[in-house]
Structures are given as structure tokens and as C-alpha cells.
Write an enzyme that holds these catalytic residues in place. Structure first.
Site, mmCIF file in Angstrom:
data_model
loop_
_atom_site.group_PDB
_atom_site.id
_atom_site.type_symbol
_atom_site.label_atom_id
_atom_site.label_comp_id
_atom_site.label_asym_id
_atom_site.label_seq_id
_atom_site.Cartn_x
_atom_site.Cartn_y
_atom_site.Cartn_z
ATOM 1 N N ILE A 1 0.828 -1.204 0.000
ATOM 2 C CA ILE A 1 0.000 0.000 0.000
ATOM 3 C C ILE A 1 0.862 1.254 0.000
ATOM 4 O O ILE A 1 0.567 2.230 -0.699
ATOM 5 C CB ILE A 1 -0.937 0.003 1.215
ATOM 6 C CG1 ILE A 1 -1.914 -1.167 1.138
ATOM 7 C CG2 ILE A 1 -1.707 1.322 1.308
ATOM 8 C CD1 ILE A 1 -2.732 -1.352 2.408
ATOM 9 N N TYR B 1 -1.847 -7.514 17.683
ATOM 10 C CA TYR B 1 -2.074 -6.721 16.471
ATOM 11 C C TYR B 1 -3.305 -5.830 16.643
ATOM 12 O O TYR B 1 -3.276 -4.635 16.330
ATOM 13 C CB TYR B 1 -2.262 -7.642 15.266
ATOM 14 C CG TYR B 1 -2.500 -6.901 13.966
ATOM 15 C CD1 TYR B 1 -1.511 -6.103 13.407
ATOM 16 C CD2 TYR B 1 -3.729 -6.997 13.299
ATOM 17 C CE1 TYR B 1 -1.728 -5.419 12.213
ATOM 18 C CE2 TYR B 1 -3.950 -6.325 12.107
ATOM 19 C CZ TYR B 1 -2.944 -5.538 11.567
ATOM 20 O OH TYR B 1 -3.161 -4.860 10.392
#
Length: 335
Positions: free
Chosen positions: A25, A174
Site C-alpha cells: 500500500i 495486532y
């Protein structure tokens, strides 16, 4: 069909800093913004890969104003060095995109003894952002974008164990780090009122990138293999970041969460201004202690990492004994 940002804005004379811009990205974001005429700073841990990505971007966009600079977000020392050089050599910072991240990795620690995911995804970007705030304020209106994840909804801030010393789970760690990204933007918004600097967070969607490198084991290998059939491409995953960085309608919008180029409602935990302030204070306290060479709450332990000396190697190397004078920079947002 994944959302696509349709804006045609150009950004000549503007400078954009993107962390983790050598792949996925980040690379596609850098490429699109380079096409729009901006000066693009690609902050990468792996400079060699960064230079390869830069070459591709320059060849495709014909924009020579693309620069690679070394930045290891798992090292406070590296972050300080990068920010010092940036502040001394760059005249502008109009858009800061905190894109780099680590996902669901085995238990390992940053060079400062923090759990790798919260240490890189949150603490590293927190320190970097604060060290660059004066430049952002001077160039206002300017924007900060934190790349978070829908996974924030499965996370919670473990106030008594933010470093996951008592218990570690790859996905809970996470989720905690991605929730922290959103809370960071929420508190930044409160502290930056009246400065012309906005801060928003984005969920790029499930994207087929190198971020999944640690999920290729056990049952997750099967789950991810099936999931990738429905994942976005990196180009598609970059669209919401571009929307938040460029859309004129968002010029004064701050503290929000976006996905598929639309504002979304994050989890209830991500909307708590009290938690956002509490996390800011805890983060600031731990960073200051690390920079002054002291221990910090829930942040002890030896680091383990890759054999190549990547993230997680050489615990404590980032705790510069002479960095006391820089510790005050983490309170920069209050100035």
C-alpha cells in the site's frame, strides 16, 4: 467493486512523508502522489528495497522529487535520527502518512524492549509524529493519516500489560496496536485544535501485501490462502489513504475513521476520548523513560528477532544514553 478515489488534485510544492513506502500500500500511495507532482519522502527500514521502489516510481511518474530515507520504526534512536535530519533538511511537511506496520508476528521485541507490534505500529509512529509536529504546524493546513485496520475492533488496550509480557497472542497484540492507531488520532485531534493540522485513521481493507508474511503457518495458512481470493490489490488498498490525504472536503475533518473512501464508525473502544488521553499519557511516559535510559512499565525483557538483524534484534540499542534532551519532544503536540 472496491472504492476508488476519483479526485484529480495535484500537490505541486507539497511534501509528503510515507512510512513503509517500499512495498504494498505504501508504495502505491507514493506512486499515486508522485504522479500528482509532490515531493515524496519514502521512509523505509530497508533502503535497498526502497531505492528499487523509487526507481520504478520515478520511471513511471517522471517525477524526480522522490527521496528514500532510512527509518526503522522499531528503534527510537533511528526515529530521532530520521526526524532530526528531516527537520533540518526539508522545508515542508504537508502530509504525513503513518503507513508502515507489522502484523501477527511471533513474539519479539523492538530495539527498545517493546513488544514488536505495539512498539512499531503505535510507539514508533507516535514518536515520529510528535517530532515532526512543528513542521506540520508550520505548513498548515496539513494532514496526518494513520493506517489502522478493522482488526482494531478485536483489540483492547491492556493497561496493565501493554507490552504483552504476561500473555502474548499474535492477533490480540495486532488488534491492540491498531486500536492504538485510532486512539492516537483521536487525542491528536484534541491537542491540535486551532493549528490547521488534522489527524484521521483508515482501514485499507484486506490487501494482498507482504504484511501477511507472518501468517503463513498452521491453520492461518489455509485461512489466508482462501482469504486472498477476495483481497484487494495494493492499488485498491491505497485508495482510502489517498482520499484522506487529498479530498478537499476533508480539509477540516479530524479524529475520524475511514474505510472504502467513506467515514465509518469504529468500535466503541476506539471512540473513548478518556482512553485516548490515557494511552497518550502512558505512551509518553514509556517513551520518556526509554529515551532517558530507564526502565518502563511492562517493557522489560530481551529482544529476539530475525537473523538478518531486522526488527526485534539488539534490544536496547535504540535507548540513546544522551537522548534526555530529546525526551521533551514527545510532548510537542501540547505546544
Amino acid at each position: 467493486m472496491p472504492a476508488k478515489y476519483q479526485g484529480t488534485e495535484t500537490i505541486e510544492l507539497k511534501t509528503v512523508l510515507i512510512t513503509g513506502a517500499n512495498t504494498g500500500i505504501g508504495k502505491e500511495t507514493a506512486k499515486d502522489l508522485a504522479k500528482r507532482g509532490g515531493r515524496i519522502i519514502m521512509a523505509c527500514r530497508n533502503v535497498e528495497k526502497g531505492e528499487q521502489a523509487k526507481k520504478e516510481i520515478v520511471e513511471e511518474t517522471k517525477n524526480a522529487e522522490v527521496v528514500v530515507q532510512e527509518l526503522d520504526l522499531s528503534s527510537f534512536e533511528s526515529i530521532q535520527k530520521f526526524a532530526k535530519n528531516f527537520n533540518e533538511t526539508e522545508t515542508r511537511l504537508d502530509i504525513l502518512i503513518n503507513n508502515a506496520g507489522v502484523m501477527a508476528c511471533p513474539k519479539m521485541l523492538t530495539k527498545d524492549g517493546l513488544e514488536m507490534q505495539i512498539g512499531t505500529n503505535h510507539f514508533g509512529h507516535f514518536l515520529l509524529t510528535n517530532l515532526l509536529l512543528d513542521k506540520l504546524k508550520a505548513c498548515s493546513p496539513s494532514r496526518i493519516i494513520n493506517v489502522s485496520s478493522m482488526a482494531h475492533s478485536m483489540g483492547s488496550i491492556k493497561w496493565d500489560d501493554i507490552n504483552s509480557e504476561k500473555k502474548y497472542g499474535e492477533w490480540t497484540a495486532y488488534g491492540q496496536s491498531k486500536l492504538a492507531n485510532i486512539l492516537h488520532c483521536l487525542e491528536l485531534t484534541n491537542r491540535l485544535k486551532g493549528t490547521g493540522v488534522t489527524a484521521n485513521s483508515v482501514h485499507p481493507g484486506g490487501v494482498n501485501t507482504e504484511l501477511q508474511r507472518h501468517t503463513n503457518t498452521g491453520i492461518m495458512k489455509v485461512v489466508m490462502a482462501v482469504g486472498k481470493l477476495f483481497f484487494k490489490t495494493p492499488v485498491e488498498g491505497a485508495q482510502t489513504t489517498l482520499y484522506c490525504a487529498l479530498d478537499p472536503k476533508l480539509a477540516e475533518v479530524s479524529g475520524k475513521y475511514f474505510a472504502d473512501c467513506k467515514e465509518k464508525t469504529p468500535s466503541r473502544k476506539a471512540q473513548s476520548e478518556a482512553d485516548a488521553k490515557r494511552l497518550w499519557d502512558l505512551t509518553e511516559e514509556i517513551i520518556q523513560q526509554k529515551l532517558s535510559g530507564g526502565d518502563s512499565p511492562g517493557a522489560s525483557g530481551d529482544a529476539t528477532g530475525g537473523a538478518d538483524g531486522g526488527p526485534g534484534a539488539d534490544a536496547g540499542a535504540g535507548a540513546d544514553a544522551g537522548a534526555d534532551a530529546n525526551a521533551e519532544a514527545v510532548t510537542n503536540a501540547e505546544k
